[in-house]
Enzyme design. Sequence first.
Site: not given
Ligand code: GAR
Length: 230
Positions: A116-117, A133, A135, A170-171
């Site tokens: 989350m960075r 990544n 998403h 960003l994405d």
């Molecule tokens: C996941 O749902 C991933 O897709 C999301 O964070 C979660 C991490 O879960 N990522 C984002 O939202 C990136 N923008 P996890 O730690 O259980 O893998």
Amino acid sequence: MPTSALTSASGRNRPLPATGNHSIRKARLAILLSGRGSNMVALVNAVQHGVLQELGEVVVVFSNKPDAPGLETAAALGCPTASLSSQGRKRAEFDADVVEVLHRYQPDYVVLAGYMRILSPTFIRAFAGRILNIHPADTHQHQGLHAYEWAFENRLPETKITVHLVDEGLDTGPILAQHAVDLRGADTLAEVERRGLAVEHRVYAETLAELIKKERHAEPAEASRVASPD
Ligand code: GAR
């Protein structure tokens, strides 16, 4: 830089492993997370006995949060781990330190799994074209955090899990794969997440496996390398 913050069980660079009788080595994966790490677990499972078994190895699981539950899980799964706290650090300076840590492991791919960075250009350029990544939404429709909340609050009939390469936006990076998740009848956020994560866990490993295979074929003259080092 604060090397004492390293918690790696094996910080050294390992010799390139061979697969079977071939000299093609496995792609070196650095997995980055900030939280529970369920995507990391799915990737490690795929490396240990799934679609990535002959294709990849996890050389480090890294976190910007030394107390992230995912780090402990990764260690229990037998993965080298490392962390540096991002708390109170300036983005570019912190990222430069992370790059230095990751370079020790010589990753072919940096796989963001709930990291989350927002990454600075310093980081992106160090691993250009080799950062992936996942998403929980179509990145054309939703960027950043809280994509499942967004889908739930807007009562969307589906979301599209997206695996993409990371660029300096960003994405905004090129999409490698998208898979729709049916959200009809999902009347809690927990149910939306449950359905989405089940797809994430399958799709991330499959997409990475396809990418590694494709890059192997694209580099026949240099079959022992999956991607060039810096
Ligand atoms: C996941 O749902 C991933 O897709 C999301 O964070 C979660 C991490 O879960 N990522 C984002 O939202 C990136 N923008 P996890 O730690 O259980 O893998």
